[in-house]
Design an enzyme around this catalytic site. Sequence first.
Site, PDB file in Angstrom:
ATOM      1  N   SER A  72     -15.746-123.722 -16.540  1.00 26.93           N
ATOM      2  CA  SER A  72     -16.563-122.497 -16.460  1.00 26.93           C
ATOM      3  C   SER A  72     -16.573-121.856 -17.838  1.00 26.93           C
ATOM      4  CB  SER A  72     -15.908-121.541 -15.451  1.00 26.93           C
ATOM      5  OG  SER A  72     -16.425-120.240 -15.563  1.00 26.93           O
TER       6      SER A  72
ATOM      7  N   TYR B 146      -8.840-116.824 -11.077  1.00 20.58           N
ATOM      8  CA  TYR B 146      -9.868-117.846 -11.317  1.00 20.58           C
ATOM      9  C   TYR B 146      -9.951-118.168 -12.811  1.00 20.58           C
ATOM     10  CZ  TYR B 146     -14.630-119.801 -11.619  1.00 20.58           C
ATOM     11  OH  TYR B 146     -15.720-120.595 -11.874  1.00 20.58           O
TER      12      TYR B 146
ATOM     13  N   LYS C 169      -9.229-121.757 -14.741  1.00 23.22           N
ATOM     14  CA  LYS C 169     -10.189-122.513 -15.555  1.00 23.22           C
ATOM     15  C   LYS C 169      -9.641-122.751 -16.965  1.00 23.22           C
ATOM     16  CE  LYS C 169     -13.284-123.111 -12.348  1.00 23.22           C
ATOM     17  NZ  LYS C 169     -13.506-124.439 -11.777  1.00 23.22           N
TER      18      LYS C 169
HETATM   19  P1  NDP Z   1     -19.383-122.483  -3.987  1.00 22.90           P
HETATM   20  O1  NDP Z   1     -18.352-121.487  -3.564  1.00 22.90           O
HETATM   21  O2  NDP Z   1     -20.792-122.196  -3.753  1.00 22.90           O
HETATM   22  O3  NDP Z   1     -19.036-123.909  -3.345  1.00 22.90           O
HETATM   23  C1  NDP Z   1     -17.733-124.424  -3.473  1.00 22.90           C
HETATM   24  C2  NDP Z   1     -17.586-125.634  -2.577  1.00 22.90           C
HETATM   25  O4  NDP Z   1     -16.219-126.077  -2.699  1.00 22.90           O
HETATM   26  C3  NDP Z   1     -17.802-125.296  -1.103  1.00 22.90           C
HETATM   27  O5  NDP Z   1     -18.431-126.361  -0.450  1.00 22.90           O
HETATM   28  C4  NDP Z   1     -16.376-125.105  -0.601  1.00 22.90           C
HETATM   29  O6  NDP Z   1     -16.215-125.315   0.780  1.00 22.90           O
HETATM   30  C5  NDP Z   1     -15.655-126.179  -1.398  1.00 22.90           C
HETATM   31  N1  NDP Z   1     -14.231-125.910  -1.390  1.00 22.90           N
HETATM   32  C6  NDP Z   1     -13.606-124.779  -1.773  1.00 22.90           C
HETATM   33  N2  NDP Z   1     -12.310-124.862  -1.515  1.00 22.90           N
HETATM   34  C7  NDP Z   1     -12.106-126.078  -0.941  1.00 22.90           C
HETATM   35  C8  NDP Z   1     -10.961-126.728  -0.425  1.00 22.90           C
HETATM   36  N3  NDP Z   1      -9.776-126.135  -0.397  1.00 22.90           N
HETATM   37  N4  NDP Z   1     -11.107-127.970   0.074  1.00 22.90           N
HETATM   38  C9  NDP Z   1     -12.316-128.579   0.101  1.00 22.90           C
HETATM   39  N5  NDP Z   1     -13.428-127.998  -0.361  1.00 22.90           N
HETATM   40  C10 NDP Z   1     -13.320-126.746  -0.868  1.00 22.90           C
HETATM   41  O7  NDP Z   1     -19.079-122.721  -5.547  1.00 22.90           O
HETATM   42  P2  NDP Z   1     -20.086-123.192  -6.707  1.00 22.90           P
HETATM   43  O8  NDP Z   1     -20.935-124.286  -6.220  1.00 22.90           O
HETATM   44  O9  NDP Z   1     -20.693-122.003  -7.286  1.00 22.90           O
HETATM   45  O10 NDP Z   1     -19.035-123.741  -7.792  1.00 22.90           O
HETATM   46  C11 NDP Z   1     -18.816-125.112  -8.025  1.00 22.90           C
HETATM   47  C12 NDP Z   1     -17.980-125.267  -9.277  1.00 22.90           C
HETATM   48  O11 NDP Z   1     -18.664-124.680 -10.385  1.00 22.90           O
HETATM   49  C13 NDP Z   1     -16.613-124.574  -9.205  1.00 22.90           C
HETATM   50  O12 NDP Z   1     -15.648-125.337  -9.868  1.00 22.90           O
HETATM   51  C14 NDP Z   1     -16.854-123.289  -9.955  1.00 22.90           C
HETATM   52  O13 NDP Z   1     -15.665-122.751 -10.494  1.00 22.90           O
HETATM   53  C15 NDP Z   1     -17.806-123.747 -11.033  1.00 22.90           C
HETATM   54  N6  NDP Z   1     -18.584-122.660 -11.596  1.00 22.90           N
HETATM   55  C16 NDP Z   1     -19.423-121.900 -10.804  1.00 22.90           C
HETATM   56  C17 NDP Z   1     -20.111-120.842 -11.343  1.00 22.90           C
HETATM   57  C18 NDP Z   1     -21.026-119.960 -10.538  1.00 22.90           C
HETATM   58  O14 NDP Z   1     -21.419-118.893 -11.029  1.00 22.90           O
HETATM   59  N7  NDP Z   1     -21.414-120.348  -9.334  1.00 22.90           N
HETATM   60  C19 NDP Z   1     -19.971-120.505 -12.785  1.00 22.90           C
HETATM   61  C20 NDP Z   1     -19.072-121.362 -13.489  1.00 22.90           C
HETATM   62  C21 NDP Z   1     -18.411-122.390 -12.916  1.00 22.90           C
HETATM   63  P3  NDP Z   1     -16.105-124.035   1.786  1.00 22.90           P
HETATM   64  O15 NDP Z   1     -17.351-123.223   1.574  1.00 22.90           O
HETATM   65  O16 NDP Z   1     -16.020-124.667   3.096  1.00 22.90           O
HETATM   66  O17 NDP Z   1     -14.882-123.296   1.363  1.00 22.90           O
END
Ligand code: NDP
Length: 244
Positions: free
Chosen positions: A136, A149, A153
């Site tokens: 991130s 968080y 990262k």
């Molecule tokens: P979301 O919260 O939209 O989606 C995250 C996904 O990860 C969900 O499907 C969630 O499942 C799953 N997940 C979370 N915890 C677990 C767990 N313990 N076991 C299995 N699955 C899990 O996040 P984003 O798509 O926005 O983010 C994706 C990546 O991008 C992350 O690493 C984030 O840090 C990074 N990122 C995102 C940014 C943003 O602004 N969106 C900015 C910078 C980086 P469930 O919903 O069931 O918990």
Amino acid sequence: MDIRFDGKRALVTGAGKGIGYGIAKALAAGGAETIALSRTQADLDRLNAESPDIRTVCVDLADWAATRKAVEELGPIHLLVNNAAVLNYTKFMEIEEAEIKNTFDINVHAVVNVSQVVAQGMIARGKGGAIVNLSSIAGRIVVKNAPSYTASKGAIEMLTKVMTEELGPHQIRINNVNPTGVMTAMGKKLWPDRVASEPMMRRTPQGKFAEVKDVVHAVMFLLSDQSDMINGASLFVDGGVTAV
Ligand code: NDP
């Protein structure tokens, strides 16, 4: 650039929604035999209904033993995207033990766990592989009100370099993709409206957040042979916010 992954098997964590969902669909569209891992079965069912070729695995990455078993059962993986993460909206002085433990279990420890299993297979086959860790902008700059968080990262940034040093001799490449805000469920937690977004917009040279497709393109490039000599890098998809 036409990127294809025919003949490759790919695993994407956190593929139930958001960015991971987009990555899994793009990999499958690019010819990879794709496995989507997440913890909410309903999300995986939705993905599977849209893309029946994508195999799904439901496991909680916070559970080290269950995750290890699930990933070991998948067979050979050539491409891994450690995408899953959680974000809590707190202040440093308000962090509780459960929050910091859970954040590091999912955002950092699970990356170690899943990558160890996948890399073990890559080493045994002797044909290399590619891993992308979703970091991130928080890996370089402070994201306000998300201290656990942001710290996690920061850890990912160095974890990627550690992995690069040890796995590089096996032709396994590990790189980070570092997005700015993307309006997924996670992004909307931090920037729910125009007022909350305003300081970030002012700070960003391009004056906008990223879209899922912007992140997906960066991930596809780093997974592909087009980036064969790129290793241990952090590719910022951030409209320039960390550059100024
Ligand atoms: P979301 O919260 O939209 O989606 C995250 C996904 O990860 C969900 O499907 C969630 O499942 C799953 N997940 C979370 N915890 C677990 C767990 N313990 N076991 C299995 N699955 C899990 O996040 P984003 O798509 O926005 O983010 C994706 C990546 O991008 C992350 O690493 C984030 O840090 C990074 N990122 C995102 C940014 C943003 O602004 N969106 C900015 C910078 C980086 P469930 O919903 O069931 O918990």
